[in-house]
Write an enzyme that holds these catalytic residues in place. Structure first.
Site, PDB file in Angstrom:
ATOM      1  N   GLU A 216     -22.802  39.755   3.357  1.00 24.78           N
ATOM      2  CA  GLU A 216     -22.522  40.301   2.029  1.00 24.78           C
ATOM      3  C   GLU A 216     -23.075  41.722   1.938  1.00 24.78           C
ATOM      4  O   GLU A 216     -22.334  42.686   1.866  1.00 24.78           O
ATOM      5  CB  GLU A 216     -23.118  39.433   0.920  1.00 24.78           C
ATOM      6  CG  GLU A 216     -22.736  39.961  -0.470  1.00 24.78           C
ATOM      7  CD  GLU A 216     -23.490  39.305  -1.598  1.00 24.78           C
ATOM      8  OE1 GLU A 216     -22.924  39.227  -2.709  1.00 24.78           O
ATOM      9  OE2 GLU A 216     -24.642  38.897  -1.403  1.00 24.78           O
ATOM     10  N   ASP A 294     -23.016  31.679  -7.554  1.00 24.73           N
ATOM     11  CA  ASP A 294     -24.195  32.398  -7.098  1.00 24.73           C
ATOM     12  C   ASP A 294     -25.304  32.371  -8.156  1.00 24.73           C
ATOM     13  O   ASP A 294     -26.111  31.457  -8.187  1.00 24.73           O
ATOM     14  CB  ASP A 294     -23.819  33.830  -6.703  1.00 24.73           C
ATOM     15  CG  ASP A 294     -24.791  34.448  -5.718  1.00 24.73           C
ATOM     16  OD1 ASP A 294     -25.787  33.788  -5.377  1.00 24.73           O
ATOM     17  OD2 ASP A 294     -24.551  35.587  -5.264  1.00 24.73           O
TER      18      ASP A 294
END
Length: 365
Positions: A216, A294
């Site tokens: 990420e 998340d």
């Protein structure tokens, strides 16, 4: 910046909420409702940053540089500091399960680093035991199964990760209210991935899944290093594997699933806008994908919003949404009966979505 809210479409919202899903990427503190955070702050007489107050929420964030990540971490730490006692921990687990049920989730794997809450609760063992106990109660009381992922932090010493892996291994199981996997989170740019391999070996020996974050904040090289060192079953995020055809092919060929969190990627500046999130490319390449929220507390979007984004912005039709939902169960550590029931109900959902079109065509004939 956070993903702008689209004009609500009640029919579409209801349709997506009715779709059975598994939620595999949700952090404990980050799962908190904003109202709960405010109540816990008042309870413990703590002052919150303006960005976590109603007028400044959700905060404007970035993870692309050290300064941006520091601000994100500062806000996360401020929220985490409000979790002080057993009732706080139980409330967060229970509300995370309730919120997932409201969005159509049948299975939740909530991730926690017990070290972060050990000081006020007598150590990492009591913290995990409380989380597991409430996960069992929630799984009994609600139409959802809740399992736990124990995660080490990249900003702590790899020996700390080994201690957490041993704790996770002691509570390993294969159902709701048990530890299902072992992860590695926090700033991907910190720590040396290979140094955490012994901790993952301990977890793997106990039968736990390997679910580290990678790909990420850093690119495909980070994905390759994680594949080499930690033998993951899933990668938290992994979206930047698309930047290398060979790495993406390796992810696909290995069957490693990707926990893709679109609104998180945008909020942290990994992608400028939602339409740049490479969800379509990942799926078209054959990657196994499970959508996740998340940290809704900081990003302002929950699980169903990820499916809405896929539909509204990335042009995933109902069949494609059903495939994403099915993939989330396939990538989960849910028991076989949970996955089989979800597979059946996803088929039912998809059939109900296609039936009106068929009826309309018959009427035209």
């Amino acid at each position: 910046m956070p993903t702008p809210a689209a004009t609500p479409d009640p029919a579409r919202t209801g349709r997506i909420q009715d779709l059975p899903k598994a939620h595999l990427h949700l952090h404990f503190t980050g799962s908190m409702r904003l109202a709960t955070l405010h109540e816990l702050a008042e309870k413990h007489r703590l002052r919150l940053p303006d960005a976590l107050k109603q007028g400044g929420w959700p905060p404007k964030l970035s993870g692309r540089d050290e300064r941006g990540w520091f601000r994100f971490q500062r806000l996360y730490d401020a929220a985490r500091a409000c979790v002080r006692d057993e009732s706080d921990v139980r409330r967060i687990v229970r509300e995370a399960a309730e919120d997932d049920v409201a969005e159509g989730s049948r299975w939740l794997e909530i991730q926690i680093d017990p070290t972060s809450y050990a000081g006020g609760l007598g150590g990492i063992t009591p913290v995990l035991q409380i989380v597991l106990d409430e996960a069992r109660h929630a799984s009994t009381d609600l139409p959802i199964g809740v399992g736990v992922i124990v995660a080490a932090s990249r900003i702590r010493h790899p020996m700390d990760a080994r201690a957490l892996a041993r704790l996770a291994a002691h509570h390993a199981g294969d159902g709701a209210g048990q530890v299902l996997g072992f992860g590695l989170s926090n700033d991907e740019r910190r720590g040396v991935t290979s140094e955490f391999a012994p901790a993952f070996a301990i977890a793997r020996e106990a039968g736990l899944g390997s679910v580290p974050h990678a790909g990420e904040l850093l690119g495909p090289q980070s994905v390759s290093e994680t594949l080499d060192s930690l033998a993951p079953d899933r990668l938290g995020h992994g979206v930047r594997s698309v930047e290398s055809d060979s790495v993406l092919a390796r992810v696909v060929d290995s069957g490693v699933a990707l926990e893709v969190c679109p609104t998180s990627n945008v909020a942290l500046g990994v992608y400028a806008t939602p339409d740049h999130v490479p969800l379509r490319r990942l799926v078209d390449a054959g990657a196994r994908v499970a959508l996740g929220a998340d940290d809704p507390l900081l990003f302002g979007r929950r699980l169903a919003d990820q499916y809405t984004l896929a539909h509204d912005i990335l042009d995933f039709d109902d069949a494609a949404l059903a495939k994403l939902a099915r993939s989330s169960f396939d990538a989960s550590f849910a028991p076989a009966d949970v996955r089989a029931a979800a597979d059946h109900d996803i088929d039912t959902w998809l059939a109900s979505r296609q039936a009106p079109d068929e009826d309309a065509a018959q009427d035209q004939d």
